[in-house]
Design a protein around this motif. Sequence first.
Motif, mmCIF file in Angstrom:
data_model
loop_
_atom_site.group_PDB
_atom_site.id
_atom_site.type_symbol
_atom_site.label_atom_id
_atom_site.label_comp_id
_atom_site.label_asym_id
_atom_site.label_seq_id
_atom_site.Cartn_x
_atom_site.Cartn_y
_atom_site.Cartn_z
ATOM 1 N N ARG A 75 0.828 -1.200 0.000
ATOM 2 C CA ARG A 75 0.000 0.000 0.000
ATOM 3 C C ARG A 75 0.867 1.258 0.000
ATOM 4 O O ARG A 75 0.590 2.214 -0.738
ATOM 5 C CB ARG A 75 -0.916 0.005 1.213
ATOM 6 C CG ARG A 75 -1.886 1.182 1.262
ATOM 7 C CD ARG A 75 -2.634 1.221 2.585
ATOM 8 N NE ARG A 75 -3.460 0.046 2.786
ATOM 9 C CZ ARG A 75 -3.249 -0.874 3.718
ATOM 10 N NH1 ARG A 75 -2.204 -0.779 4.537
ATOM 11 N NH2 ARG A 75 -4.066 -1.893 3.844
ATOM 12 N N ASN A 76 1.919 1.261 0.785
ATOM 13 C CA ASN A 76 2.802 2.424 0.864
ATOM 14 C C ASN A 76 3.550 2.655 -0.446
ATOM 15 O O ASN A 76 3.733 3.802 -0.874
ATOM 16 C CB ASN A 76 3.794 2.259 2.015
ATOM 17 C CG ASN A 76 3.127 2.362 3.373
ATOM 18 O OD1 ASN A 76 2.061 2.960 3.511
ATOM 19 N ND2 ASN A 76 3.740 1.778 4.386
ATOM 20 N N HIS A 79 1.069 4.134 -2.801
ATOM 21 C CA HIS A 79 0.826 5.539 -2.477
ATOM 22 C C HIS A 79 1.949 6.420 -3.024
ATOM 23 O O HIS A 79 1.687 7.490 -3.591
ATOM 24 C CB HIS A 79 0.715 5.706 -0.958
ATOM 25 C CG HIS A 79 0.494 7.132 -0.529
ATOM 26 N ND1 HIS A 79 -0.713 7.775 -0.664
ATOM 27 C CD2 HIS A 79 1.356 8.035 0.030
ATOM 28 C CE1 HIS A 79 -0.594 9.007 -0.215
ATOM 29 N NE2 HIS A 79 0.640 9.187 0.215
ATOM 30 N N LYS A 84 -3.919 4.064 -5.604
ATOM 31 C CA LYS A 84 -4.565 3.645 -4.370
ATOM 32 C C LYS A 84 -4.741 2.138 -4.358
ATOM 33 O O LYS A 84 -5.247 1.553 -5.314
ATOM 34 C CB LYS A 84 -5.929 4.326 -4.231
ATOM 35 C CG LYS A 84 -6.609 4.082 -2.895
ATOM 36 C CD LYS A 84 -7.895 4.877 -2.803
ATOM 37 C CE LYS A 84 -8.579 4.656 -1.455
ATOM 38 N NZ LYS A 84 -9.837 5.427 -1.347
ATOM 39 N N ASP A 86 -6.448 -0.240 -1.702
ATOM 40 C CA ASP A 86 -7.192 -0.314 -0.446
ATOM 41 C C ASP A 86 -7.506 -1.773 -0.129
ATOM 42 O O ASP A 86 -8.577 -2.292 -0.478
ATOM 43 C CB ASP A 86 -8.480 0.505 -0.549
ATOM 44 C CG ASP A 86 -9.148 0.687 0.802
ATOM 45 O OD1 ASP A 86 -8.764 -0.028 1.753
ATOM 46 O OD2 ASP A 86 -10.057 1.529 0.912
ATOM 47 N N GLU A 124 -9.662 -0.294 -5.465
ATOM 48 C CA GLU A 124 -10.222 0.844 -4.749
ATOM 49 C C GLU A 124 -11.635 0.583 -4.251
ATOM 50 O O GLU A 124 -12.055 1.143 -3.241
ATOM 51 C CB GLU A 124 -10.211 2.094 -5.638
ATOM 52 C CG GLU A 124 -8.801 2.554 -5.986
ATOM 53 C CD GLU A 124 -8.787 3.874 -6.723
ATOM 54 O OE1 GLU A 124 -9.691 4.701 -6.488
ATOM 55 O OE2 GLU A 124 -7.874 4.086 -7.545
#
Length: 214
Positions: A75-76, A79, A84, A86, A124
């Motif tokens: 996730r990082n 980002h 995204k 999620d 997402e």
Amino acid sequence: MLIDIYHDTVCPWCRIGHKHLFDALAQYQQTVKIRWHPFLLDNSIPAAGCEFRSYMQQRKGIEPQAIEKLFDHVRNIGHAAGVKLDFNKIHLAVNSILSHRLIALAPDDIKNDVVQAVYKAYFEEGLNLGDLDVIVAIGTKYGMNSTVLRLQLNGNALADAVLAESTFARLNGITSVPFYVINNKVKIDGSHSSEVFLQALNRAALIEISTKIW
């Protein structure tokens, strides 16, 4: 310039790699044609899907706490790339073959947009890419005829072709995705930075020029 992209629509690294590639293409001055190729990571998942975290723990062979750390790590990175991911929205591990059939049916002028919409739907919104209604809705959003598309996907349109292309990729040495081939010469394995992609594009262009000279 021709770029062949081997990917799976449920692969977060593919989404990250594609973002880096398209960032590089935004800086690139030549016309580029993209061909999308399916690479099914697990075609044994039923159309209804299966519980996501249990599936991932079993697939990776790690404990629940470790899988959450893995999700945080990916996730990082996503980002930082500007996409995204999620994982809290994703409740199902899904079979991606239906989404690849949609991509194959999409006209060239909307294919890139459809690919990105499929990724967005899964990463997402957590939607089931094995659900016909979900896939038809994505195609319809980009101008595909919903009645025709539903009839095509209710049948076996391109199912065999998608399976064959995925198998062909494995038989030709592709073991993971994303995997990129630029102008049939320069290969990139993985979700590298936009700088690496830009260097690869320039290298492929130089190879093409030198080939023409000789």
